[in-house]
Design an enzyme around this catalytic site. Structure first.
Site, PDB file in Angstrom:
ATOM      1  N   ASP A 179      38.333  42.418  -2.978  1.00 19.24           N
ATOM      2  CA  ASP A 179      37.867  43.914  -3.021  1.00 19.24           C
ATOM      3  C   ASP A 179      36.343  44.004  -2.826  1.00 19.24           C
ATOM      4  O   ASP A 179      35.509  43.285  -3.610  1.00 19.24           O
ATOM      5  CB  ASP A 179      37.911  44.499  -4.652  1.00 19.24           C
ATOM      6  CG  ASP A 179      37.660  45.619  -4.798  1.00 19.24           C
ATOM      7  OD1 ASP A 179      36.794  46.278  -4.122  1.00 19.24           O
ATOM      8  OD2 ASP A 179      38.352  46.518  -5.594  1.00 19.24           O
ATOM      9  N   ARG A 215      51.132  62.186   8.952  1.00 15.83           N
ATOM     10  CA  ARG A 215      51.384  61.060   8.072  1.00 15.83           C
ATOM     11  C   ARG A 215      51.399  59.690   8.735  1.00 15.83           C
ATOM     12  O   ARG A 215      50.833  58.893   8.284  1.00 15.83           O
ATOM     13  CB  ARG A 215      52.558  61.316   7.114  1.00 15.83           C
ATOM     14  CG  ARG A 215      53.050  60.187   6.237  1.00 15.83           C
ATOM     15  CD  ARG A 215      54.214  60.391   5.298  1.00 15.83           C
ATOM     16  NE  ARG A 215      55.315  61.076   5.974  1.00 15.83           N
ATOM     17  CZ  ARG A 215      56.175  60.512   6.599  1.00 15.83           C
ATOM     18  NH1 ARG A 215      56.100  59.376   7.347  1.00 15.83           N
ATOM     19  NH2 ARG A 215      57.193  61.427   7.333  1.00 15.83           N
ATOM     20  N   LYS A 271      33.295  55.137  -2.550  1.00 22.52           N
ATOM     21  CA  LYS A 271      32.206  54.605  -2.933  1.00 22.52           C
ATOM     22  C   LYS A 271      30.788  54.602  -1.986  1.00 22.52           C
ATOM     23  O   LYS A 271      30.396  55.494  -1.290  1.00 22.52           O
ATOM     24  CB  LYS A 271      32.155  53.251  -3.947  1.00 22.52           C
ATOM     25  CG  LYS A 271      33.416  53.476  -4.785  1.00 22.52           C
ATOM     26  CD  LYS A 271      33.437  54.281  -5.969  1.00 22.52           C
ATOM     27  CE  LYS A 271      34.337  54.103  -6.892  1.00 22.52           C
ATOM     28  NZ  LYS A 271      35.799  54.161  -6.466  1.00 22.52           N
TER      29      LYS A 271
END
Length: 384
Positions: free
Chosen positions: A179, A54, A204
């Protein structure tokens, strides 16, 4: 440019940054370290800085180094999804009582995060047309801590002048968040234009093959980087090693894919512009697009995303989506295959009734890298 990456060539960085040969075997592809914990060299003696996946994982580290190099940043962080990255960023930057300026055209999930989640713990937001720096300036208050921008925006393909809005943010003492998912770092590098943080859904274009979900943040400020690393570890929304490996693999072909996406989208935008059933085409590569000059200034080319409006209203737009055959009806974007969707009923349904509601007659395309002639044929038959 650094001693570790002695090049400014995007294509070379995409293939080599973070992709060091495995020291044990010489494997040219970084291994997938599918591991949760690591043997320590005595109490507190971390081997290579790793203790628990983690907190850090070598496969994720390779991706994060690659992301930072491509965006021209000092630190990259890889997350489980784009929204996980956004959530970590907002909880790092903001406190109850703070204010954010958000765009009037943005991904529906981003709007939902602000409207339904962040607002519940006392953060306010104002919607503004970020393509107009004066409108952004007017929306800023003495409590504004961040200005959020998508460019090109989703789904209306609006363009924001990053350098101009960065100046507004600096004057307000706020962070500019961009973004960059639609453009990718191959087409646009917001940090070089004055942004403080770059956000990606690596699901994407970065991954590029519709087989992984991920997100990323890239920053230059070392103090902000340390804060983000702390919050990411504290909240745990990290990219798994296999997901990190898939994104790293996809990035190697990002440049050649984006060239083809852009070429195909430009041809399709031109065809749609002359079609009798299309009332409007939204693509920044068209000279009539209101953001064309700004996009040409800050982007290498205009990308593979476009939207168009259909004569006959919502039902006609839905019918076009349903009639498409080569274009797959589906959410998401940026894969090698072409996708078609109805934003009002799909990706942007959460914005219904808000200032970000999208036109009901809108169809969005994620143009893939297939033969453009085949794509054109499919769209013509879908339009009827």
């Amino acid at each position: 440019m650094s001693d570790r990456h002695p090049t400014n060539s995007f294509e070379t960085l995409a293939i080599h940054a973070g992709n060091t040969a495995d020291p044990q075997t010489g494997a040219v592809v970084p291994p997938i370290y599918q591991v949760s914990t690591y043997k320590q060299d005595g109490v507190g003696g971390l081997r290579g800085g790793y203790e628990y996946s983690r907190s850090a994982n070598p496969t994720r580290t390779a991706l994060e180094e690659n992301l930072a190099a491509l965006e021209g940043g000092r630190r990259g962080l890889a997350f489980a999804s784009g929204l996980a990255a956004e959530d970590c960023l907002l909880r790092t930057l903001l406190e109850p009582g703070d204010h954010v300026v958000i765009p009037n055209d943005a991904y529906g999930g981003t709007f939902r995060l602000f409207a339904k989640v962040v607002s519940r713990w006392g953060v306010e937001f104002t919607v503004a047309d970020t393509s107009d720096p004066a409108a952004v300036r007017a929306a800023v208050t003495d409590r504004t801590k961040a200005i959020w921008v998508e460019t090109p925006s989703n789904p209306l393909l609006g363009i924001t002048d990053i350098a101009a809005v960065a100046a507004v943010a600096r004057s307000a003492g706020a962070r500019l968040v961009v973004d960059n998912t639609f453009a990718s770092p191959y087409l646009q590098r917001p940090l070089a234009l004055g942004a403080d943080v770059v956000v990606h859904s690596t699901t994407k274009y970065m991954g590029g093959h519709s087989d992984v979900v991920g997100g990323a943040l890239v920053v230059n400020d070392p103090d902000l980087a340390d804060e983000l690393v702390f919050h990411q570890n504290a909240m745990g929304a990290v990219a798994g090693p296999f997901d990190a490996w898939l994104v790293l693999r996809g990035i190697k072909t990002l440049a050649v894919r984006m060239d083809r996406h852009s070429e195909n989208a430009a041809r399709i935008a031109e065809m749609l512009g002359g079609h009798a059933r299309v009332t409007r085409v939204l693509y920044p590569g068209l000279s009539g697009h209101p953001g064309h000059e700004t996009a040409a200034k800050q982007m290498r080319s205009f990308g593979g995303m476009l939207s168009f409006q259909v004569a006959g209203g919502e039902e006609a737009a839905v019918e076009v989506c349903n009639r498409a055959q080569l274009f797959t009806l589906g959410e998401s974007l940026g894969g090698v295959e072409s996708l078609i969707e109805h934003p009002g009923r799909m990706t942007h349904a959460s914005a219904a009734g808000s200032a970000l509601e999208v036109p009901a007659d809108l169809v969005r395309l994620s143009v893939g890298i297939e033969s453009v002639d085949d794509l054109l044929t499919d769209l013509r038959q879908a339009l009827g």
